[in-house]
Enzyme design. Sequence first.
Site, PDB file in Angstrom:
ATOM      1  N   ILE A   1      19.461  -0.034  40.585  1.00  0.00           N
ATOM      2  CA  ILE A   1      19.958   0.691  39.406  1.00  0.00           C
ATOM      3  C   ILE A   1      19.545   2.163  39.452  1.00  0.00           C
ATOM      4  O   ILE A   1      20.337   3.058  39.144  1.00  0.00           O
ATOM      5  CB  ILE A   1      19.420   0.010  38.117  1.00  0.00           C
ATOM      6  CG1 ILE A   1      19.992  -1.414  37.995  1.00  0.00           C
ATOM      7  CG2 ILE A   1      19.751   0.831  36.887  1.00  0.00           C
ATOM      8  CD1 ILE A   1      19.346  -2.266  36.897  1.00  0.00           C
TER       9      ILE A   1
ATOM     10  N   SER B   1      15.858  -3.852  29.104  1.00  0.00           N
ATOM     11  CA  SER B   1      16.591  -4.999  29.654  1.00  0.00           C
ATOM     12  C   SER B   1      17.153  -5.811  28.493  1.00  0.00           C
ATOM     13  O   SER B   1      16.599  -5.779  27.379  1.00  0.00           O
ATOM     14  CB  SER B   1      15.640  -5.877  30.469  1.00  0.00           C
ATOM     15  OG  SER B   1      16.251  -7.120  30.748  1.00  0.00           O
TER      16      SER B   1
ATOM     17  N   TYR C   1       7.090  -9.950  31.013  1.00  0.00           N
ATOM     18  CA  TYR C   1       8.139  -8.963  31.295  1.00  0.00           C
ATOM     19  C   TYR C   1       9.030  -8.757  30.057  1.00  0.00           C
ATOM     20  O   TYR C   1       9.306  -7.627  29.660  1.00  0.00           O
ATOM     21  CB  TYR C   1       8.958  -9.450  32.489  1.00  0.00           C
ATOM     22  CG  TYR C   1      10.168  -8.616  32.843  1.00  0.00           C
ATOM     23  CD1 TYR C   1      10.021  -7.400  33.503  1.00  0.00           C
ATOM     24  CD2 TYR C   1      11.460  -9.050  32.533  1.00  0.00           C
ATOM     25  CE1 TYR C   1      11.149  -6.642  33.841  1.00  0.00           C
ATOM     26  CE2 TYR C   1      12.575  -8.311  32.875  1.00  0.00           C
ATOM     27  CZ  TYR C   1      12.417  -7.103  33.530  1.00  0.00           C
ATOM     28  OH  TYR C   1      13.523  -6.363  33.871  1.00  0.00           O
TER      29      TYR C   1
ATOM     30  N   LYS D   1       9.642  -5.205  27.974  1.00  0.00           N
ATOM     31  CA  LYS D   1      10.953  -4.574  27.779  1.00  0.00           C
ATOM     32  C   LYS D   1      11.262  -4.417  26.287  1.00  0.00           C
ATOM     33  O   LYS D   1      11.967  -3.492  25.894  1.00  0.00           O
ATOM     34  CB  LYS D   1      12.040  -5.383  28.495  1.00  0.00           C
ATOM     35  CG  LYS D   1      11.911  -5.322  30.032  1.00  0.00           C
ATOM     36  CD  LYS D   1      12.067  -3.892  30.559  1.00  0.00           C
ATOM     37  CE  LYS D   1      12.028  -3.785  32.061  1.00  0.00           C
ATOM     38  NZ  LYS D   1      12.246  -2.423  32.571  1.00  0.00           N
TER      39      LYS D   1
ATOM     40  N   THR E   1      20.935  -6.794  42.175  1.00  0.00           N
ATOM     41  CA  THR E   1      19.997  -5.985  42.965  1.00  0.00           C
ATOM     42  C   THR E   1      18.958  -6.926  43.576  1.00  0.00           C
ATOM     43  O   THR E   1      18.933  -8.122  43.254  1.00  0.00           O
ATOM     44  CB  THR E   1      19.248  -4.972  42.065  1.00  0.00           C
ATOM     45  OG1 THR E   1      18.426  -5.730  41.153  1.00  0.00           O
ATOM     46  CG2 THR E   1      20.189  -4.076  41.283  1.00  0.00           C
TER      47      THR E   1
END
Length: 256
Positions: free
Chosen positions: A26, A151, A164, A168, A199
């Site tokens: 990204i 995210s 995580y 975010k 990705t």
Amino acid sequence: MLSKRAVQSQGLAGKVAVVTGSTKGIGLAIARRLAQDGAHVVVSSRRQQNVDQAVAALQGEGLSVTGTVCHVGKAEDRERLVATALEHSGGVDFLVCVAGVNPLVGSTLGASEQIWDKVLGVNVKAPALLLSRLLPHMENRGGGSVVLVSSMVAYLPVPKLGVYNTSKTALLGLCKSLAMELAPKGIRVNCIAPGVIKTDFSKVLDTAKVITPALLSFFRPGEAEECSGIVSFLCSSDACYITGENIVVAGYSPKL
Ligand code: NAP
């Protein structure tokens, strides 16, 4: 060879952009797009080899870029990134914070203190600390634009990614606070929240079966390039009255 878009659009001409975590995925797509739209872009990531490859590829497309190693969690690397950015024309207009990590697939309460420190350090603290060093140089330019990369998991937590997910979600709060704090200085702060983007980062989650067919039935996987136009827009003067906004880039938005 000058890329096709570089001929079509130069809306960010004369501007300098710093993009963290921008040697693949990204971040690389965002760096390419900002440069295609006329900005000089400073690319960076942890590995010299990756920086060299990304700089060579983008320069080969006729784009104005330089690069340096910057692990966003390391203060000395952040200083070097600021110094490299100032080399171009003595100031910085845009900061795009893409670098992010997820070292754990597992239960939130099973995460060690080291994991918490790493995830929150890289994903949440580092953008604020880097911006604090760039701020005087953005103010000297009369304003600027910051884009944080959160995210979709900030809105819709994914099982086994609790630490995580939390980092975010914290970025959305950081965006709101910084937008309010920096508005009087003419610096806008916005956030994008990508969905599943094809990705290396999402490949790992796919292998760990974190990205389930149920999730993908709602959200088609996107290309990194599909996150880049919105960042260019948020940096541009067309977005001059937009700050503190979070935009989901996921093929569907779970936001109200
Ligand atoms: P990627 O393809 O794996 O690329 C990650 C990039 O960041 C690389 O250039 C890597 O290069 C660099 N990087 C990693 N850790 C770094 C650090 N501590 N400091 C500086 N650079 C670092 O990942 P991606 O999918 O593009 O993800 C980029 C961001 O988007 C992350 O913040 C991620 O949370 C977010 N995101 C991704 C998805 C997705 O589905 N892919 C969805 C939502 C949000 P080096 O190895 O050389 O450091």
